[in-house]
Design an enzyme around this catalytic site. Structure first.
Site, PDB file in Angstrom:
ATOM      1  N   ASP A 119       0.705  -1.168  -0.036  1.00  0.00           N
ATOM      2  CA  ASP A 119      -0.050   0.034  -0.005  1.00  0.00           C
ATOM      3  C   ASP A 119       0.967   1.481  -0.130  1.00  0.00           C
ATOM      4  O   ASP A 119       2.107   1.345   0.358  1.00  0.00           O
ATOM      5  CB  ASP A 119      -1.005   0.011   1.172  1.00  0.00           C
ATOM      6  CG  ASP A 119      -0.219  -0.122   2.627  1.00  0.00           C
ATOM      7  OD1 ASP A 119       0.924  -0.773   2.616  1.00  0.00           O
ATOM      8  OD2 ASP A 119      -0.561   0.557   3.468  1.00  0.00           O
ATOM      9  N   GLU A 126       0.069  -1.133   5.621  1.00  0.00           N
ATOM     10  CA  GLU A 126       1.121  -0.799   6.563  1.00  0.00           C
ATOM     11  C   GLU A 126       0.997   0.652   7.031  1.00  0.00           C
ATOM     12  O   GLU A 126       1.429   1.313   7.913  1.00  0.00           O
ATOM     13  CB  GLU A 126       2.109  -1.102   5.773  1.00  0.00           C
ATOM     14  CG  GLU A 126       3.530  -0.569   6.784  1.00  0.00           C
ATOM     15  CD  GLU A 126       4.247   0.423   6.831  1.00  0.00           C
ATOM     16  OE1 GLU A 126       4.938   0.828   7.525  1.00  0.00           O
ATOM     17  OE2 GLU A 126       3.839   1.453   5.784  1.00  0.00           O
TER      18      GLU A 126
END
Length: 361
Positions: A72, A126
């Site tokens: 991400d 994350e």
């Protein structure tokens, strides 16, 4: 569905990854592409949990190494699609950390018989709150997927090895008083003044330095916020001092909290833990780590800050940070990565994992 071409070099593959938007909680399209590409590689077993993808070899080697990176990014800031100019690749995630993910994918595709068994971890979420972190989810649901003797998290580190990471503890120290009119202050007790001994203790505090695996970790204990006050004419009856303790990874969470309580003993009415994450030991004395340092070159540095290497450390897997991105440009509108550093990182990791005799089975 977007396709990933793992025959491209790591810089070109980074551009492909950047061009598949994957803001936190929106990683499915990219996770699907990663899974599809990895399932084309017959030497890998591929596993999936949500938008996290794990692939691993099973060659019976004497050691297992984990290469991990998150899929991400932070929200896009008009910096997708990627663009290449004068050896610099621009775009959201180029530094943090799709260049690292590209290196992982290239190793997965081009090193079918590594000198150590490999596990590749591509995880989600994350960049947002810790409870949503995909690596945290895997550690809780499938800890066996993350098992290994050594791990490399390809977070941006400008192509330098950063060993382990500091632990972090944030506490709220509450002082109390008695409210009164400020014109009659003797009738009250000022809670903000009551916080003065806490600040004096912080000013006099001498942080510890400790050497672990040849790396010097420096600790720090600091006030990061003070809150108190009712009105311009009121003696406050409550004050809160927020203190952040960054500690060396030879301390555990319980030890860190006990140390903070000891430092401020008798100076507060109440102590509340606001945030806590353990550190990670670098493990540079492990055979895999020693060979890694030799192959990568440079002088390892301690990691000042917290990263997901701590999750591996909690599982008993020593870990380092090593990635091609520049952390100074992570999350910025002008985020970018240098092509030569991406290719160098790919080359060095491949050398480490193919060096004959470095870790005989």
């Amino acid at each position: 569905m977007p396709q990933l071409d793992l025959s491209l070099d790591a810089a070109q593959l980074t551009a492909q990854l950047v061009d598949i938007p994957s803001v936190s909680r929106e990683e499915k399209v990219l996770a699907d592409a990663v899974e599809t590409a990895l399932r084309e590689l017959p030497h890998l077993e591929v596993l999936r949990d949500g938008n996290a993808v794990v692939a691993r070899t099973a060659l019976g080697r004497a050691e297992r190494v984990v290469l991990a990176g998150h899929l991400d990014t932070v929200p896009i800031a008009d910096n997708v699609p990627s663009r290449l100019e004068d050896g610099i690749l621009w775009g959201c995630g180029t530094s943090d950390m799709k260049s690292g993910v590209a290196v992982q994918l290239r190793i997965a595709a081009t090193v079918p018989e590594p000198n150590r068994d490999l596990t590749f971890v591509f995880y989600d979420q994350e960049e947002i709150e810790a409870d949503a972190n995909g690596l945290k989810r895997l550690a809780e649901k499938h800890p066996e997927w993350l098992a290994g003797d050594f791990a490399v998290v390809l977070e941006p580190s400008s192509g330098e090895i950063e060993g382990g990471c500091q632990g972090t503890l944030r506490v709220l120290l509450h002082t109390t008083g008695e409210r009164a009119h400020s014109a009659r202050s003797w009738m009250g007790r000022n809670a903000i003044h009551g916080a003065a001994p806490i600040l004096e203790r912080l000013a006099a505090y001498e942080p510890r330095r400790v050497e672990i695996d040849g790396l010097e970790y420096r600790e720090g204990l600091n006030a990061v916020r003070i809150e108190g006050g009712v009105a311009g004419n009121v003696i406050p009856d409550a004050c809160t001092v927020t203190v952040n303790f960054r500690y060396a990874p030879d301390r555990g969470e319980d030890e860190a909290l006990a140390h903070v309580r000891e430092v401020f003993d008798g100076l507060y009415e109440d102590l509340v833990v606001d945030d806590s994450s353990p550190g990670a030991l670098p493990g540079l004395g492990r055979p895999a780590a020693a060979a890694f340092i030799e192959a990568v070159g440079g002088t390892p540095q301690p990691k000042y800050g917290w990263t997901d290497v701590a999750r591996f450390s909690a599982l008993g897997v020593p870990a380092v940070n090593y990635g091609p991105g520049d952390p100074n440009y992570a999350h910025k509108r002008d985020e970018h990565a240098h092509v030569d550093k991406i290719l160098h990182c790919e080359e060095r990791l491949r050398a480490w994992l193919t060096l004959n005799g470095s870790n005989p089975a």
